[in-house]
Structure formats: C-alpha cells, structure tokens
Design a protein around this motif. Sequence first.
Motif, mmCIF file in Angstrom:
data_model
loop_
_atom_site.group_PDB
_atom_site.id
_atom_site.type_symbol
_atom_site.label_atom_id
_atom_site.label_comp_id
_atom_site.label_asym_id
_atom_site.label_seq_id
_atom_site.Cartn_x
_atom_site.Cartn_y
_atom_site.Cartn_z
ATOM 1 N N GLN A 127 53.318 27.503 25.212
ATOM 2 C CA GLN A 127 54.326 27.811 24.204
ATOM 3 C C GLN A 127 54.141 29.236 23.717
ATOM 4 N N LEU A 128 55.267 29.886 23.457
ATOM 5 C CA LEU A 128 55.203 31.234 22.897
ATOM 6 C C LEU A 128 54.598 31.180 21.500
ATOM 7 N N ARG A 129 53.645 32.075 21.240
ATOM 8 C CA ARG A 129 53.050 32.202 19.913
ATOM 9 C C ARG A 129 53.027 33.673 19.533
ATOM 10 N N SER A 130 53.347 33.943 18.299
ATOM 11 C CA SER A 130 53.422 35.337 17.861
ATOM 12 C C SER A 130 52.044 36.005 17.877
ATOM 13 N N PRO A 131 51.948 37.188 18.500
ATOM 14 C CA PRO A 131 50.678 37.924 18.490
ATOM 15 C C PRO A 131 50.579 38.938 17.352
ATOM 16 N N ILE A 132 51.557 38.904 16.436
ATOM 17 C CA ILE A 132 51.630 39.956 15.415
ATOM 18 C C ILE A 132 50.404 39.953 14.507
ATOM 19 N N GLY A 133 49.997 38.769 14.022
ATOM 20 C CA GLY A 133 48.838 38.715 13.130
ATOM 21 C C GLY A 133 47.576 39.226 13.791
ATOM 22 N N LEU A 134 47.325 38.779 15.015
ATOM 23 C CA LEU A 134 46.139 39.260 15.744
ATOM 24 C C LEU A 134 46.241 40.748 16.041
ATOM 25 N N SER A 135 47.458 41.234 16.257
ATOM 26 C CA SER A 135 47.612 42.666 16.537
ATOM 27 C C SER A 135 47.224 43.505 15.320
ATOM 28 N N TYR A 136 47.572 43.031 14.117
ATOM 29 C CA TYR A 136 47.180 43.756 12.903
ATOM 30 C C TYR A 136 45.659 43.824 12.783
ATOM 31 N N ALA A 137 45.001 42.678 13.048
ATOM 32 C CA ALA A 137 43.539 42.642 12.960
ATOM 33 C C ALA A 137 42.910 43.546 14.013
ATOM 34 N N ALA A 138 43.455 43.515 15.238
ATOM 35 C CA ALA A 138 42.912 44.352 16.314
ATOM 36 C C ALA A 138 43.086 45.835 16.001
ATOM 37 N N VAL A 139 44.266 46.208 15.513
ATOM 38 C CA VAL A 139 44.518 47.618 15.181
ATOM 39 C C VAL A 139 43.601 48.070 14.046
ATOM 40 N N TYR A 177 31.909 47.415 16.656
ATOM 41 C CA TYR A 177 32.373 47.337 18.040
ATOM 42 C C TYR A 177 32.445 45.893 18.525
ATOM 43 N N ILE A 178 31.430 45.086 18.207
ATOM 44 C CA ILE A 178 31.428 43.690 18.639
ATOM 45 C C ILE A 178 32.588 42.933 18.009
ATOM 46 N N SER A 179 32.799 43.130 16.706
ATOM 47 C CA SER A 179 33.909 42.473 16.014
ATOM 48 C C SER A 179 35.244 42.882 16.627
ATOM 49 N N CYS A 180 35.368 44.170 16.911
ATOM 50 C CA CYS A 180 36.606 44.680 17.499
ATOM 51 C C CYS A 180 36.828 44.079 18.887
ATOM 52 N N GLY A 181 35.771 43.989 19.682
ATOM 53 C CA GLY A 181 35.901 43.434 21.023
ATOM 54 C C GLY A 181 36.355 41.991 21.006
ATOM 55 N N ILE A 182 35.812 41.202 20.088
ATOM 56 C CA ILE A 182 36.177 39.786 19.994
ATOM 57 C C ILE A 182 37.644 39.636 19.604
ATOM 58 N N VAL A 183 38.064 40.385 18.588
ATOM 59 C CA VAL A 183 39.454 40.271 18.119
ATOM 60 C C VAL A 183 40.423 40.827 19.161
ATOM 61 N N PHE A 184 40.038 41.931 19.809
ATOM 62 C CA PHE A 184 40.897 42.508 20.841
ATOM 63 C C PHE A 184 41.120 41.509 21.981
ATOM 64 N N CYS A 185 40.059 40.849 22.424
ATOM 65 C CA CYS A 185 40.189 39.877 23.510
ATOM 66 C C CYS A 185 40.970 38.641 23.057
ATOM 67 N N ALA A 186 40.837 38.258 21.790
ATOM 68 C CA ALA A 186 41.622 37.139 21.265
ATOM 69 C C ALA A 186 43.110 37.496 21.282
ATOM 70 N N TRP A 187 43.427 38.735 20.874
ATOM 71 C CA TRP A 187 44.817 39.199 20.948
ATOM 72 C C TRP A 187 45.291 39.237 22.399
ATOM 73 N N LEU A 188 44.433 39.716 23.303
ATOM 74 C CA LEU A 188 44.789 39.812 24.713
ATOM 75 C C LEU A 188 45.070 38.432 25.298
ATOM 76 N N TRP A 189 44.280 37.443 24.897
ATOM 77 C CA TRP A 189 44.500 36.073 25.354
ATOM 78 C C TRP A 189 45.876 35.582 24.896
ATOM 79 N N ARG A 190 46.220 35.869 23.633
ATOM 80 C CA ARG A 190 47.500 35.412 23.083
ATOM 81 C C ARG A 190 48.671 36.035 23.843
ATOM 82 N N VAL A 191 48.614 37.348 24.064
ATOM 83 C CA VAL A 191 49.736 37.988 24.758
ATOM 84 C C VAL A 191 49.759 37.601 26.236
#
Length: 214
Positions: A5-17, A65-79
């Motif tokens: 199912q489509l899920r919005s990546p907007i929230g994770l994108s804010y955290a990643a940015v 860096y570790i926190s950023c990597g985890i959130v970035f990959c979580a966003w990548l999984w969503r998209v």
Amino acid sequence: MSVLQLRSPIGLSYAAVALLGLCALTDVFEVLLALSVLAQSGLVANPGRFDTLYGVFSGIQGLVYISCGIVFCAWLWRVRVNAEIFRPDGHKHSRPWIWAGWFVPFVNFWYPRRIVVDIWRASTSARPGASGTGLVNFWWGCWLVAQGVMLVAPEMAEKGMGTPAFGAVVAYTVGYSLLDLAAALLAAAMVRRMTSMQHEKAMAGPTISPEPAA
C-alpha cells in the motif's frame, strides 16, 4: 503475502533532512576546528590536546551519523515500497539490500546508488526528461570520494601527529569534511525531491490508457 500500500514518506523525509542538516553542521564545525588548529600554534605544538578535543567531537559526530543513517534507510525503505507499486518490474535489487547494501564489501560501491536510481525512475512523472538522475549521481560521487578520503585520514593523522606533516593532515581533514558536507546537502535535496515526486504521482492517481478507437 501482504498487499503493498502507498504510504506517505513526508514525515520520514522531514526527519531525514533534519538529521542530514545536523551532519552538515558537524562537517562545518569540523572544518572550523581544523582551521583553528592551524591558527593556534599551541594546539599543533601539543597534539595530545587536539587529539582529546577531536576525540570528543568525533564521538558526538558518530552518534549523529548513525542516527542519520538509520532514518535515511527507513525513509528509503518507505519510498522503495511506494516505487514497487508505481513500477513493480523496475527494481534490480531486493528490498533487504536497502540496509545490507551499505555494509557488504565491494557491492557497497554501487548497490545503494542502483537502488536509489531505480526508486527515482519509478517515482518520476511521464514528462520528457523527468527521469534524469544527475542529482543522485552527484550525491553518490561526493559520498564515494569522501569515504575514500576517510579511509586514509586516520593513518595520516597517526603518522603526522606532532610532526611537520601535521598541517597536511589537518588540510586533509578539511577536504574530507567539505566533501561530506556536499554529500549531506545533496542527499537532503534528493530526499526532498524524491518525496515530492512520489507525492505528486500518488495524487495524480493511476495512469489510464485511452480506449482504442472503435
């Protein structure tokens, strides 16, 4: 088998940015710290003092860096899940490589980029030229060069500490930080752009082919 199912990546994108912005700030601080070392002969004459200061900073930077990597990959999984809905046949590597691709030797030189490129192309609109991946390529190029510099830097620092070559070590650190800064800013731009592309495509709804003429 679960239905995607489509899920919005907007929230994770804010955290990643936001975390990519923090990474960029640590790079700026690292440049300023290195330049202050060159400007203060006391630190250069007493490299142990610099080593202690830099060790504390490196610990903080590592957590960011570790926190950023985890959130970035979580966003990548969503998209990526969304991209599989947009284009099920457009992905060369399976989803687990979103995480594993950064750590497996050798393949980590190209798997992450390939995954991002596939997601990017699946998320684009049908407009001519919309699938260009220049931003992804610039990001990945800066990232690769920065990682190569980082692999050499610790050995240089160990050999150059307290010697006339210490200034070259500091300059090398500045070079790495600037490359990493560029990679972080490009990654943030890529996150925002891809998120926007997926949002626009989801809002447009499915593409309906015209009925053939009777």
